[in-house]
Design an enzyme around this catalytic site. Structure first.
Site, mmCIF file in Angstrom:
data_model
loop_
_atom_site.group_PDB
_atom_site.id
_atom_site.type_symbol
_atom_site.label_atom_id
_atom_site.label_comp_id
_atom_site.label_asym_id
_atom_site.label_seq_id
_atom_site.Cartn_x
_atom_site.Cartn_y
_atom_site.Cartn_z
ATOM 1 N N LEU A 1 6.144 -45.036 102.703
ATOM 2 C CA LEU A 1 6.413 -45.460 101.326
ATOM 3 C C LEU A 1 6.266 -46.973 101.280
ATOM 4 C CD1 LEU A 1 9.292 -44.333 98.994
ATOM 5 C CD2 LEU A 1 8.790 -46.761 99.285
ATOM 6 N N ILE A 2 5.473 -47.463 100.330
ATOM 7 C CA ILE A 2 5.203 -48.893 100.196
ATOM 8 C C ILE A 2 5.574 -49.317 98.781
ATOM 9 C CG2 ILE A 2 3.459 -50.710 100.405
ATOM 10 C CD1 ILE A 2 1.779 -48.694 102.042
ATOM 11 N N SER B 1 0.682 -52.533 93.119
ATOM 12 C CA SER B 1 -0.289 -52.620 92.026
ATOM 13 C C SER B 1 -1.352 -53.682 92.278
ATOM 14 C CB SER B 1 0.414 -52.888 90.691
ATOM 15 O OG SER B 1 1.121 -54.112 90.728
ATOM 16 N N GLY C 1 -2.634 -57.227 95.169
ATOM 17 C CA GLY C 1 -2.410 -58.073 96.335
ATOM 18 C C GLY C 1 -2.171 -57.361 97.645
ATOM 19 N N TYR D 1 13.670 -68.876 95.821
ATOM 20 C CA TYR D 1 12.770 -67.947 96.517
ATOM 21 C C TYR D 1 13.008 -68.002 98.024
ATOM 22 C CZ TYR D 1 8.465 -65.825 98.228
ATOM 23 O OH TYR D 1 7.557 -65.021 98.892
#
Length: 280
Positions: A7-8, A12, A14, A153
C-alpha cells in the site's frame, strides 16, 4: 503464492506515482492511494504504458483522517488477503517562518507530514507483523538538516525520522523492517503544490524579505538540477526488494553528501554556516 501486496500513499504525482508503477513492475500487487481518486488518470496511464495496469488497485485514502485510513487498510486486507509492505509517501511542502504564520499553520503541516504517517503505520502494523513485512517512509533530507523558511516542514520530518529510528529496533523483534528514505530536491509537483507567490511572499515578509528572496533564488537553482521522480522512486522500490534494507536510505549522491554533513557535524557549526549562506 499470490503476489505480495504493498500500500502506497500519495500516488497521484511525483515520487508516489513512480513508486507505484515501479513496485508493480517489480511484481507487487500495488494499492495506490490518494485523497482524491479523480486525480488517478496520470497514474493509470503510466501503469498501462508500463504493462502493469492489472497489478494496480487505486483507492481513496486521506492520511489525516483516521477513519479513512482504518477503512482503507481493512478493505485492502479483505480484498487481497494480506499486506506485505507500506510506503508512507503522502506529504505536503511548506514555506514560512515562525513570526509570520500561526501555530495552526504549523499544526496543519504536522498533521499531513507526521501524524498522517503515524495513522497509516499504526493501522498497518498488525498486518505487517503477520507477514513479517516492511514499513517504508519517504522522509527528506529536511528530516536531517534544518533549513531556513522550512521550520514547520523540517520539524515534521525530524519527528518522522526520530519516530521511525526509535521504532525500527522494536519492530524488528516482531519481524517488521522499518526504513526511512531521504530524497533531496526532486523535480515534481511537490514544489508547485507549496503554492507560494514569490513576489507577494517577499513583500509580506517584511524584515525577512531579503533573506526570503535569497532563499527562493537558491531553491530555484537547486530544483532546476533536481533528481527525477523516477530516480528517487527507484530507491524506494529497492527497499521493498532488498533482502536487508538499511534503516536510512538517501536517493542520490547529493542527498548523501548533504545528510552526511549533518551526521558528522557534532557542534552544528557546519550545518548552520551552510544554510546561512543560502540567505546572503
Amino acid at each position: 503464492m499470490s503476489a505480495p501486496t504493498v500500500l502506497i500513499t500519495g500516488t497521484s504525482t511525483g515520487i508516489g506515482l513512480e513508486t507505484a508503477v515501479g513496485a508493480a513492475r517489480a511484481g507487487w500487487r500495488t494499492v495506490a492511494t490518494m485523497r482524491d481518486v479523480s486525480r488517478a488518470d496520470a497514474l493509470r496511464r503510466a501503469a498501462d504504458a508500463a504493462g502493469v495496469g492489472d497489478l494496480l488497485d487505486v483507492r481513496r485514502l486521506d492520511v489525516t483522517d483516521q477513519a479513512s485510513v482504518a477503512a482503507c487498510v481493512a478493505d485492502v486486507v479483505d480484498a487481497h488477503g494480506r499486506l506485505d509492505a507500506v510506503v508512507n509517501n503522502a506529504g505536503a511542502g511548506h514555506v514560512g517562518t515562525l513570526e509570520q504564520e500561526t501555530v495552526d499553520d504549523v499544526r496543519a503541516v504536522m498533521e499531513v507530514n507526521f501524524f498522517g504517517v503515524l495513522h497509516v503505520s499504526r493501522a498497518a502494523l498488525p498486518h505487517l507483523r503477520a507477514t513479517r513485512g516492511r514499513l517504508v517512509t519517504v522522509s527528506s533530507v529536511g528530516g536531517v538538516v534544518g533549513q531556513p523558511f522550512n521550520e514547520a516542514y523540517c520539524a515534521a520530518k525530524f519527528a518522522v525520522e526520530g519516530f521511525m529510528e526509535s521504532l525500527a529496533p522494536l519492530a524488528a523483534t516482531v519481524g517488521v523492517t522499518v526504513t526511512v528514505v531521504e530524497p533531496g530536491a526532486v523535480a515534481s509537483e511537490f514544489v508547485t503544490n507549496v503554492g507560494i507567490d514569490r513576489d507577494a511572499a517577499i513583500t509580506a515578509a517584511g524584515p525577512y524579505g531579503p533573506a526570503l528572496r535569497a532563499y527562493l533564488e537558491r531553491s530555484a537553482g537547486a530544483f532546476a538540477a533536481a533528481q527525477s521522480p523516477a530516480d528517487a522512486a527507484a530507491a524506494v522500490v529497492a527497499t521493498l526488494t532488498d533482502p536487508d534494507p538499511a534503516p536510512r536510505v538517501q536517493t542520490s549522491t547529493t542527498a548523501r553528501q548533504f545528510v552526511g554533513m549533518k551526521l558528522g557535524d557534532l557542534d552544528g557549526r557546519a550545518v548552520t554556516a551552510t544554510t546561512a549562506g543560502w540567505l546572503a
